[in-house]
Design a protein around this motif. Sequence first.
Motif, PDB file in Angstrom:
ATOM      1  N   ALA A  76       0.831  -1.208   0.000  1.00  0.00           N
ATOM      2  CA  ALA A  76       0.000   0.000   0.000  1.00  0.00           C
ATOM      3  C   ALA A  76       0.864   1.257   0.000  1.00  0.00           C
ATOM      4  N   LYS A  77       0.333   2.311  -0.587  1.00  0.00           N
ATOM      5  CA  LYS A  77       0.980   3.615  -0.533  1.00  0.00           C
ATOM      6  C   LYS A  77       0.638   4.253   0.812  1.00  0.00           C
ATOM      7  N   VAL A  78       1.544   5.078   1.326  1.00  0.00           N
ATOM      8  CA  VAL A  78       1.308   5.769   2.594  1.00  0.00           C
ATOM      9  C   VAL A  78       1.219   7.265   2.344  1.00  0.00           C
ATOM     10  N   LEU A  94       8.738  11.911   2.593  1.00  0.00           N
ATOM     11  CA  LEU A  94       8.716  11.337   1.248  1.00  0.00           C
ATOM     12  C   LEU A  94       9.974  10.520   0.981  1.00  0.00           C
ATOM     13  N   ALA A  95      11.110  11.001   1.464  1.00  0.00           N
ATOM     14  CA  ALA A  95      12.375  10.280   1.257  1.00  0.00           C
ATOM     15  C   ALA A  95      12.375   8.937   1.977  1.00  0.00           C
ATOM     16  N   ARG A  96      11.593   8.856   3.066  1.00  0.00           N
ATOM     17  CA  ARG A  96      11.577   7.624   3.854  1.00  0.00           C
ATOM     18  C   ARG A  96      10.478   6.659   3.416  1.00  0.00           C
ATOM     19  N   GLY A  97       9.763   7.017   2.342  1.00  0.00           N
ATOM     20  CA  GLY A  97       8.819   6.045   1.800  1.00  0.00           C
ATOM     21  C   GLY A  97       7.385   6.493   1.643  1.00  0.00           C
ATOM     22  N   ALA A  98       7.011   7.648   2.199  1.00  0.00           N
ATOM     23  CA  ALA A  98       5.641   8.130   1.982  1.00  0.00           C
ATOM     24  C   ALA A  98       5.455   8.503   0.521  1.00  0.00           C
ATOM     25  N   SER A  99       4.251   8.313   0.020  1.00  0.00           N
ATOM     26  CA  SER A  99       3.954   8.666  -1.366  1.00  0.00           C
ATOM     27  C   SER A  99       3.216   9.994  -1.473  1.00  0.00           C
ATOM     28  N   GLY A 100       2.730  10.482  -0.344  1.00  0.00           N
ATOM     29  CA  GLY A 100       2.028  11.754  -0.346  1.00  0.00           C
ATOM     30  C   GLY A 100       2.044  12.380   1.031  1.00  0.00           C
ATOM     31  N   TYR A 101       1.860  13.690   1.059  1.00  0.00           N
ATOM     32  CA  TYR A 101       1.835  14.430   2.321  1.00  0.00           C
ATOM     33  C   TYR A 101       0.771  15.512   2.153  1.00  0.00           C
ATOM     34  N   GLN A 109     -13.275  16.719  -0.814  1.00  0.00           N
ATOM     35  CA  GLN A 109     -13.153  16.444  -2.238  1.00  0.00           C
ATOM     36  C   GLN A 109     -11.691  16.433  -2.669  1.00  0.00           C
ATOM     37  N   GLU A 110     -10.913  17.386  -2.158  1.00  0.00           N
ATOM     38  CA  GLU A 110      -9.483  17.435  -2.496  1.00  0.00           C
ATOM     39  C   GLU A 110      -8.754  16.226  -1.923  1.00  0.00           C
ATOM     40  N   MET A 111      -9.130  15.813  -0.723  1.00  0.00           N
ATOM     41  CA  MET A 111      -8.492  14.646  -0.121  1.00  0.00           C
ATOM     42  C   MET A 111      -8.778  13.396  -0.944  1.00  0.00           C
ATOM     43  N   ALA A 112     -10.034  13.237  -1.364  1.00  0.00           N
ATOM     44  CA  ALA A 112     -10.401  12.074  -2.173  1.00  0.00           C
ATOM     45  C   ALA A 112      -9.616  12.065  -3.478  1.00  0.00           C
ATOM     46  N   TRP A 113      -9.517  13.231  -4.130  1.00  0.00           N
ATOM     47  CA  TRP A 113      -8.755  13.334  -5.376  1.00  0.00           C
ATOM     48  C   TRP A 113      -7.298  12.952  -5.145  1.00  0.00           C
ATOM     49  N   ALA A 114      -6.711  13.466  -4.057  1.00  0.00           N
ATOM     50  CA  ALA A 114      -5.305  13.197  -3.769  1.00  0.00           C
ATOM     51  C   ALA A 114      -5.058  11.710  -3.526  1.00  0.00           C
ATOM     52  N   LEU A 115      -5.956  11.053  -2.809  1.00  0.00           N
ATOM     53  CA  LEU A 115      -5.793   9.630  -2.542  1.00  0.00           C
ATOM     54  C   LEU A 115      -5.898   8.825  -3.834  1.00  0.00           C
ATOM     55  N   GLN A 116      -6.756   9.250  -4.726  1.00  0.00           N
ATOM     56  CA  GLN A 116      -6.835   8.597  -6.038  1.00  0.00           C
ATOM     57  C   GLN A 116      -5.526   8.762  -6.810  1.00  0.00           C
ATOM     58  N   GLN A 117      -4.980   9.967  -6.773  1.00  0.00           N
ATOM     59  CA  GLN A 117      -3.736  10.235  -7.499  1.00  0.00           C
ATOM     60  C   GLN A 117      -2.578   9.402  -6.954  1.00  0.00           C
ATOM     61  N   VAL A 118      -2.486   9.324  -5.635  1.00  0.00           N
ATOM     62  CA  VAL A 118      -1.409   8.543  -5.022  1.00  0.00           C
ATOM     63  C   VAL A 118      -1.574   7.066  -5.346  1.00  0.00           C
ATOM     64  N   ALA A 120      -2.754   5.836  -7.915  1.00  0.00           N
ATOM     65  CA  ALA A 120      -2.392   5.650  -9.332  1.00  0.00           C
ATOM     66  C   ALA A 120      -0.901   5.826  -9.581  1.00  0.00           C
ATOM     67  N   GLY A 121      -0.143   6.184  -8.539  1.00  0.00           N
ATOM     68  CA  GLY A 121       1.306   6.279  -8.692  1.00  0.00           C
ATOM     69  C   GLY A 121       1.912   7.655  -8.550  1.00  0.00           C
ATOM     70  N   ALA A 122       1.094   8.678  -8.297  1.00  0.00           N
ATOM     71  CA  ALA A 122       1.624  10.038  -8.159  1.00  0.00           C
ATOM     72  C   ALA A 122       2.251  10.242  -6.784  1.00  0.00           C
ATOM     73  N   GLU A 123       3.171  11.196  -6.686  1.00  0.00           N
ATOM     74  CA  GLU A 123       3.737  11.629  -5.408  1.00  0.00           C
ATOM     75  C   GLU A 123       3.278  13.069  -5.179  1.00  0.00           C
ATOM     76  N   LEU A 124       2.597  13.309  -4.066  1.00  0.00           N
ATOM     77  CA  LEU A 124       2.001  14.623  -3.832  1.00  0.00           C
ATOM     78  C   LEU A 124       2.561  15.299  -2.593  1.00  0.00           C
ATOM     79  N   ARG A 125       2.740  16.617  -2.710  1.00  0.00           N
ATOM     80  CA  ARG A 125       3.142  17.466  -1.599  1.00  0.00           C
ATOM     81  C   ARG A 125       1.991  18.403  -1.245  1.00  0.00           C
ATOM     82  N   PRO A 126       2.032  19.039  -0.075  1.00  0.00           N
ATOM     83  CA  PRO A 126       0.920  19.917   0.330  1.00  0.00           C
ATOM     84  C   PRO A 126       0.575  20.978  -0.706  1.00  0.00           C
ATOM     85  N   GLN A 127       1.576  21.560  -1.350  1.00  0.00           N
ATOM     86  CA  GLN A 127       1.306  22.625  -2.324  1.00  0.00           C
ATOM     87  C   GLN A 127       0.613  22.111  -3.578  1.00  0.00           C
ATOM     88  N   ASP A 128       0.588  20.791  -3.759  1.00  0.00           N
ATOM     89  CA  ASP A 128      -0.086  20.223  -4.930  1.00  0.00           C
ATOM     90  C   ASP A 128      -1.592  20.120  -4.734  1.00  0.00           C
TER      91      ASP A 128
END
Length: 224
Positions: A76-78, A94-101, A109-118, A120-128
Motif C-alpha cells: 500500500a501507498k502511505v 517522502l524520502a523515507r517512503g511516503a507517497s504523499g503528504y 473532495q481534495e483529499m479524495a482526489w489526492a488519494l486517487q492520485q497517489v 495511481a502512482g503520483a507523489e504529492l506534496r501539500p502545495q499540490d
Amino acid sequence: MTVAGVPVRVAIVNDHPIVVAGVAAVLEPYADRVRVVEIVTGAEVRSEVDVVLYDTFGQDQGDGVDLPTLVDDGRAKVVVFSWNTEPDLVERALARGASGYLSKQVTGQEMAWALQQVAAGAELRPQDVGDSALPEVGAWPGRDRGLTAREAEVLALICAGLSNQQIAERTYLSINSVKTYIRTAYRKIGAGSRSQAVAWAMQHGFRPERVRVLRPTERGPRSG
C-alpha cells in the motif's frame, strides 16, 4: 495499481478513535471514489488496501514515523495527513517512503482526489493540493470545547506524559509555541495545572484506544 472504476481502498491510522472517525466522515460523501475499509487505532493495518492515510494527531512525525510497519507487506501507498507542513519535514517523510503528504487544510473532495492520485502512482506534496487558507478538516478531542487542532494535540501529548521539550520535538514546534498552546488550551478547559488538564482530557476523549474497525470490502481482507 488500482482498477479503473473501482474505488481506492483506504485505511485511516491514528491512536485516537475520534480522529480516525472524523477523517472517515469527511471522506464518506466520496465513497464512489475512495472507500474507507479500515480505521485503525494502535495496530498495523490488516485489510488489503491501496492507500494508508496516517493522521499525525498525537503521533510521531518526521523521522519518528515508522512507515514500513504501517502495512505488513509494503504494497500500500502511505499518505501523511498533518497540519505541520514544513518543507523539510515533508521531504524527509517522502524520502523515507511516503507517497504523499497532505495538509489538514484540504476539503474532503481534495483529499479524495489526492488519494486517487497517489493510488495511481503520483507523489504529492501539500502545495499540490488544497488551499492553506481553509480551516482544518476532520475531528479531534476537545473541538466541541473550542480547542484548535494544535491545542488539542499538545494536550494529548501532555496526557501521554511528555514534557514541554519532548512535545516540541515531537511536533516540530518551538518551545515557546508549545507553551502558548498549553496556556490557551488550559484557559479554554478551565485547568490551572498539568494534573487538572490531564484529568479533564481523560474524561473528554483524549485517552488513546487500541480499537480496530473493519468495514466490508468487495475484495476482502488478505489471507494469512
